[in-house]
Write an enzyme that holds these catalytic residues in place. Structure first.
Site, PDB file in Angstrom:
ATOM      1  N   THR A 215       0.862  -1.177   0.000  1.00 59.75           N
ATOM      2  CA  THR A 215       0.000   0.000   0.000  1.00 59.75           C
ATOM      3  C   THR A 215       0.896   1.224   0.000  1.00 59.75           C
ATOM      4  O   THR A 215       1.507   1.559   1.014  1.00 59.75           O
ATOM      5  CB  THR A 215      -0.915   0.007   1.234  1.00 59.75           C
ATOM      6  OG1 THR A 215      -1.727  -1.173   1.209  1.00 59.75           O
ATOM      7  CG2 THR A 215      -1.816   1.238   1.232  1.00 59.75           C
TER       8      THR A 215
ATOM      9  N   LYS B 273      -7.082   1.091  -2.989  1.00 62.94           N
ATOM     10  CA  LYS B 273      -6.715   0.555  -1.669  1.00 62.94           C
ATOM     11  C   LYS B 273      -6.700   1.669  -0.617  1.00 62.94           C
ATOM     12  O   LYS B 273      -7.163   1.476   0.519  1.00 62.94           O
ATOM     13  CB  LYS B 273      -5.341  -0.108  -1.743  1.00 62.94           C
ATOM     14  CG  LYS B 273      -4.818  -0.639  -0.398  1.00 62.94           C
ATOM     15  CD  LYS B 273      -5.737  -1.707   0.184  1.00 62.94           C
ATOM     16  CE  LYS B 273      -5.381  -2.067   1.636  1.00 62.94           C
ATOM     17  NZ  LYS B 273      -4.008  -2.564   1.804  1.00 62.94           N
TER      18      LYS B 273
ATOM     19  N   LYS C 171      -0.459   5.965   8.676  1.00 62.32           N
ATOM     20  CA  LYS C 171       0.140   6.087   7.352  1.00 62.32           C
ATOM     21  C   LYS C 171      -0.938   6.111   6.268  1.00 62.32           C
ATOM     22  O   LYS C 171      -0.920   6.958   5.358  1.00 62.32           O
ATOM     23  CB  LYS C 171       1.078   4.904   7.093  1.00 62.32           C
ATOM     24  CG  LYS C 171       1.727   4.912   5.708  1.00 62.32           C
ATOM     25  CD  LYS C 171       2.173   3.521   5.262  1.00 62.32           C
ATOM     26  CE  LYS C 171       1.008   2.710   4.773  1.00 62.32           C
ATOM     27  NZ  LYS C 171       1.404   1.455   4.079  1.00 62.32           N
TER      28      LYS C 171
END
Length: 309
Positions: free
Chosen positions: A110, A186, A255
């Site tokens: 990711t 995502k 994140k």
């Protein structure tokens, strides 16, 4: 070296019978994914910054790569690193890519939309096809080969790596011909997950402050309005304040929230909930919850409500 465009990496070049797969990044997810490739009969050459996961995979039949160059000497490379910084530092090395024998790189991490775009361009300069395929699922799901995979890239490249995707996941969802589209999907998905956790935390705090047991509330919600793994799984963690062991650590949640905010700013897409989430994750980290599951952000909602820790 003759430089080819990414479109010249054919199905046969990317993943044919007997081809080798270099696997980079054997964290909690990568170990299970590499093991799934081995079970499916693929020849896998593994590399990791720490040696213990490499030894574990070698015991299962993998080969140990001689450094990153050894991994990129395989026919196809699959990578599963933690974040943009790791991908940039380890894999977007022009010297590494110039010497690579691999015809395709499947990045399953990711990462940001911007990094995906840079990675695609840099790989194209060196004649290496690049596709993105981030995943949905926790480590046990990865170990079972039952991930949901969000893929994007040129159709012939994705067709070439389809045997690898099939070995690691139960279904591959396609989001376009530009790799960054999979990363955008995502990031959007993880942003929605974070919003769901925060909303459950606030709802449970409201119920508890009025004498309702959060476990009773979540049982009713998941049995009526909100069935499914997200509300059932994270809902029970929130209601029971059960944040360990961590399947997805809280700093990784921060994140992903930051990735969503950055991607939104780049396209002038306001994400007002994102700012609330970012501050909640920072609050949780400031209170020492960095080793807990990202569901521990629910503790912030409890503190705001004056409920006991």
């Amino acid at each position: 070296m003759a430089v080819r465009s990414a479109r010249q990496a054919t199905t046969g070049e990317c993943a044919m019978a007997g081809a080798t797969v270099g696997f980079v990044g054997l964290g909690a997810m990568g170990q299970g994914m590499a093991a799934s490739l081995l079970r499916a009969g693929h020849r896998v050459r593994v590399w990791n910054r720490s040696p213990e996961p490499v030894a574990a995979l070698v015991a299962q039949g993998a080969e140990a790569a001689d450094g990153l160059a050894g991994a990129f000497a395989a026919d196809t490379v699959v990578s599963m690193l933690a974040n943009d910084e790791a991908v940039e530092r380890l894999l977007l090395d022009p010297v590494l890519l110039a010497g690579a024998k691999a015809t395709a790189h499947l990045n399953m991490a990711t990462v940001s939309v911007a990094l995906a775009e840079r990675a695609e361009a840099l790989h194209a300069e060196h004649g290496i096809a690049y596709a993105a395929a981030p995943v949905l699922g926790r480590p046990p799901v990865a170990a079972a080969g039952e991930l949901n995979i969000l893929a994007a890239g040129e159709p012939e490249v994705l067709a070439g790596v389809e045997p690898l995707l099939a070995a690691m996941g139960q279904r591959t969802w396609h989001f376009g011909e530009s790799p960054h589209q999979a990363n955008a999907a995502k990031i959007s998905t993880n942003f929605l997950l974070a919003c769901a956790i925060e909303s459950m935390a606030e709802a449970c705090s409201l119920a508890e402050a009025n004498g309702v047991r959060p476990t009773d509330l979540i049982e009713m919600l998941t049995g009526t309005l909100f069935p499914g793994p997200v509300y059932a799984g994270y809902g029970s963690m929130v209601a029971e304040r059960r944040y360990e062991p961590a399947g997805f650590k809280l700093p990784l949640g921060l994140k992903d929230v930051n990735l969503a905010l950055t991607a939104g700013a780049a396209e002038n897409v306001p994400l007002p909930f994102g700012s609330v989430l970012r501050d909640a994750f920072l609050d949780a980290l400031a209170h020492g919850d960095g080793d807990k599951d990202w569901a521990a952000v629910a503790a912030v909602a409890r503190r705001r409500a004056g409920l006991p820790a």
